[in-house]
Design a protein around this motif. Structure first.
Motif, mmCIF file in Angstrom:
data_model
loop_
_atom_site.group_PDB
_atom_site.id
_atom_site.type_symbol
_atom_site.label_atom_id
_atom_site.label_comp_id
_atom_site.label_asym_id
_atom_site.label_seq_id
_atom_site.Cartn_x
_atom_site.Cartn_y
_atom_site.Cartn_z
ATOM 1 N N PRO A 128 30.794 -73.731 12.385
ATOM 2 C CA PRO A 128 30.131 -74.653 13.321
ATOM 3 C C PRO A 128 30.860 -75.996 13.379
ATOM 4 O O PRO A 128 31.830 -76.224 12.651
ATOM 5 N N TYR A 129 30.392 -76.850 14.245
ATOM 6 C CA TYR A 129 30.875 -78.229 14.330
ATOM 7 C C TYR A 129 32.368 -78.310 14.665
ATOM 8 O O TYR A 129 33.098 -79.135 14.133
ATOM 9 N N ASN A 130 32.840 -77.405 15.546
ATOM 10 C CA ASN A 130 34.200 -77.481 16.094
ATOM 11 C C ASN A 130 35.303 -77.312 15.054
ATOM 12 O O ASN A 130 36.428 -77.768 15.249
ATOM 13 N N GLN A 131 35.012 -76.692 13.920
ATOM 14 C CA GLN A 131 36.075 -76.390 12.970
ATOM 15 C C GLN A 131 36.856 -75.172 13.456
ATOM 16 O O GLN A 131 36.441 -74.457 14.360
ATOM 17 N N ILE A 132 38.026 -74.954 12.842
ATOM 18 C CA ILE A 132 38.861 -73.816 13.225
ATOM 19 C C ILE A 132 38.224 -72.527 12.711
ATOM 20 O O ILE A 132 37.949 -72.391 11.521
ATOM 21 N N ASP A 133 37.973 -71.579 13.599
ATOM 22 C CA ASP A 133 37.376 -70.305 13.211
ATOM 23 C C ASP A 133 38.385 -69.426 12.490
ATOM 24 O O ASP A 133 39.598 -69.541 12.688
ATOM 25 N N LEU A 134 37.865 -68.529 11.632
ATOM 26 C CA LEU A 134 38.701 -67.582 10.900
ATOM 27 C C LEU A 134 38.593 -66.230 11.594
ATOM 28 O O LEU A 134 37.494 -65.667 11.699
ATOM 29 N N SER A 135 39.701 -65.724 12.092
ATOM 30 C CA SER A 135 39.670 -64.487 12.877
ATOM 31 C C SER A 135 39.408 -63.259 12.026
ATOM 32 O O SER A 135 38.948 -62.232 12.520
ATOM 33 N N GLY A 136 39.697 -63.307 10.731
ATOM 34 C CA GLY A 136 39.502 -62.151 9.872
ATOM 35 C C GLY A 136 40.692 -61.203 9.901
ATOM 36 O O GLY A 136 41.621 -61.361 10.698
ATOM 37 N N ASP A 137 40.658 -60.205 9.017
ATOM 38 C CA ASP A 137 41.742 -59.222 8.910
ATOM 39 C C ASP A 137 41.354 -57.952 9.657
ATOM 40 O O ASP A 137 40.392 -57.275 9.287
ATOM 41 N N SER A 138 42.103 -57.631 10.691
ATOM 42 C CA SER A 138 41.815 -56.446 11.488
ATOM 43 C C SER A 138 42.225 -55.182 10.741
ATOM 44 O O SER A 138 43.326 -55.104 10.186
ATOM 45 N N LEU A 139 41.338 -54.186 10.723
ATOM 46 C CA LEU A 139 41.626 -52.886 10.119
ATOM 47 C C LEU A 139 41.725 -51.844 11.224
ATOM 48 O O LEU A 139 40.901 -51.808 12.138
ATOM 49 N N THR A 140 42.745 -50.999 11.145
ATOM 50 C CA THR A 140 42.888 -49.904 12.100
ATOM 51 C C THR A 140 42.832 -48.569 11.362
ATOM 52 O O THR A 140 43.231 -48.469 10.204
ATOM 53 N N LEU A 141 42.337 -47.559 12.041
ATOM 54 C CA LEU A 141 42.276 -46.201 11.485
ATOM 55 C C LEU A 141 43.042 -45.257 12.400
ATOM 56 O O LEU A 141 42.851 -45.262 13.615
ATOM 57 N N ALA A 142 43.917 -44.449 11.819
ATOM 58 C CA ALA A 142 44.619 -43.388 12.545
ATOM 59 C C ALA A 142 44.418 -42.086 11.773
ATOM 60 O O ALA A 142 44.542 -42.059 10.541
ATOM 61 N N VAL A 143 44.084 -41.014 12.477
ATOM 62 C CA VAL A 143 43.832 -39.713 11.846
ATOM 63 C C VAL A 143 44.864 -38.703 12.349
ATOM 64 O O VAL A 143 45.116 -38.604 13.560
ATOM 65 N N TYR A 144 45.457 -37.968 11.395
ATOM 66 C CA TYR A 144 46.473 -36.968 11.718
ATOM 67 C C TYR A 144 46.105 -35.640 11.051
ATOM 68 O O TYR A 144 45.446 -35.625 9.999
ATOM 69 N N GLU A 145 46.561 -34.542 11.625
ATOM 70 C CA GLU A 145 46.501 -33.275 10.896
ATOM 71 C C GLU A 145 47.414 -33.408 9.676
ATOM 72 O O GLU A 145 48.488 -33.998 9.752
ATOM 73 N N ALA A 146 46.987 -32.866 8.544
ATOM 74 C CA ALA A 146 47.723 -33.060 7.291
ATOM 75 C C ALA A 146 49.170 -32.568 7.396
ATOM 76 O O ALA A 146 50.097 -33.223 6.909
ATOM 77 N N ASP A 147 49.380 -31.417 8.039
ATOM 78 C CA ASP A 147 50.741 -30.888 8.182
ATOM 79 C C ASP A 147 51.644 -31.876 8.917
ATOM 80 O O ASP A 147 52.801 -32.086 8.532
ATOM 81 N N MET A 148 51.111 -32.477 9.973
ATOM 82 C CA MET A 148 51.892 -33.427 10.758
ATOM 83 C C MET A 148 52.201 -34.674 9.946
ATOM 84 O O MET A 148 53.331 -35.173 9.928
ATOM 85 N N TYR A 149 51.197 -35.188 9.246
ATOM 86 C CA TYR A 149 51.382 -36.429 8.486
ATOM 87 C C TYR A 149 52.424 -36.256 7.394
ATOM 88 O O TYR A 149 53.338 -37.076 7.244
#
Length: 277
Positions: free
Chosen positions: A112-133
């Motif tokens: 609040p009060y016009n301070q710089i906001d913290l965007s946080g750490d973005s997490l991504t998920l990717a799923v593959y067939e085990a053979d492909m990975y």
């Protein structure tokens, strides 16, 4: 900077508008600091001191009756990223598959009060067939599912910020029964966490419940439950040397304590000190 605890010291020259506690190299110096001096002639070398002792020595210098400068200290911690994924078991083709866990990565914070906001750490998920990975086919064309999220701000324990993804039922219905590898990444810090899970064929849960009832038939008078029981996911049999699952290793603790200086519009300087563990 390596993993550990650090202090920042903010300094103000007060009434005489002169920094009475300053680096040995001079007031305009910017870099690693191991020794500070005072205008009253005192020299403090903290290059070989433990963090608490070094901080106490600096505070003692500011407490001198010949020094009118004031200081404020602030502590912060640098940690190695941690992501813990809950077991993903007993889900069938055509069912929604939740993927949950905890992490010490930062959540989004709106100040609040016009301070710089913290965007946080973005997490991504990717799923593959085990053979492909495990054969190295991790390009986007081989992904079965992908999504992104941020850690939730729902606990006081900073090591246990929760996160969640969900492979929706309509996506799961198009997947084949078998082993899959999910990869959770945080691109900002080049971190990734792979995990293995099995998606069973439709009807797997009913078969398991039926088998459990047949095995226990006549052995107990207790009511039998049709609830799914947790069973271990199948283990992938490929050589571990083909898996790109090595997590980042901790950085070496390095030589003795280091302090850093930050210029603050010629009004304040900051010293960062690494706390030994």
């Amino acid at each position: 900077m390596s993993e550990g605890s650090f202090y920042v010291i903010y300094q103000h020259p007060m009434n005489n508008q002169v920094f009475d506690v300053l680096p040995e190299e001079g007031n305009s110096y910017s870099g690693t600091i191991t020794t500070i001096v005072t205008t009253s002639g005192k020299t403090i070398d903290f290059s070989s001191l433990q963090s608490d002792s070094a901080l106490a020595a600096i505070e003692e210098a500011f407490d001198s009756p010949y020094i009118d400068d004031t200081m404020v200290k602030q502590k912060f911690v640098i940690e190695r990223a941690r992501v813990n994924v809950d077991p993903v078991i007993d889900y069938e083709v055509g069912e929604a598959v939740p993927i949950t866990g905890t992490t010490n990565l930062e959540c989004t914070i709106d100040y609040p009060y016009n301070q710089i906001d913290l965007s946080g750490d973005s997490l991504t998920l990717a799923v593959y067939e085990a053979d492909m990975y495990y054969s190295g086919k991790t390009q986007s064309t081989y992904r079965v599912y992908s999504d992104s999220t941020y850690p939730g701000r729902n606990t006081i324990d900073l090591d246990s910020r929760s996160f969640s993804f969900e492979i929706h039922a309509d996506i799961s219905a198009q997947m084949k029964p078998g082993d899959y590898v999910g990869v959770i990444k945080c691109e900002e810090i080049k971190f990734e966490k792979p995990f293995l899970f099995t998606l069973h064929e439709e009807g797997y849960g009913k078969e398991q419940a039926s088998a459990s009832q047949n095995v226990g038939e006549g052995l107990s008078d207790q009511p039998k439950s049709n609830k799914k029981t947790a069973t271990a996911t199948s283990q992938y049999t490929r050589s571990a040397t083909t898996r790109a699952t090595t997590e980042p290793t901790a950085k070496s603790s390095g030589p003795g304590p280091l302090f850093y200086i930050i210029s603050l519009s010629s009004v304040a300087w900051a010293v960062l000190y690494r706390k030994r563990r």
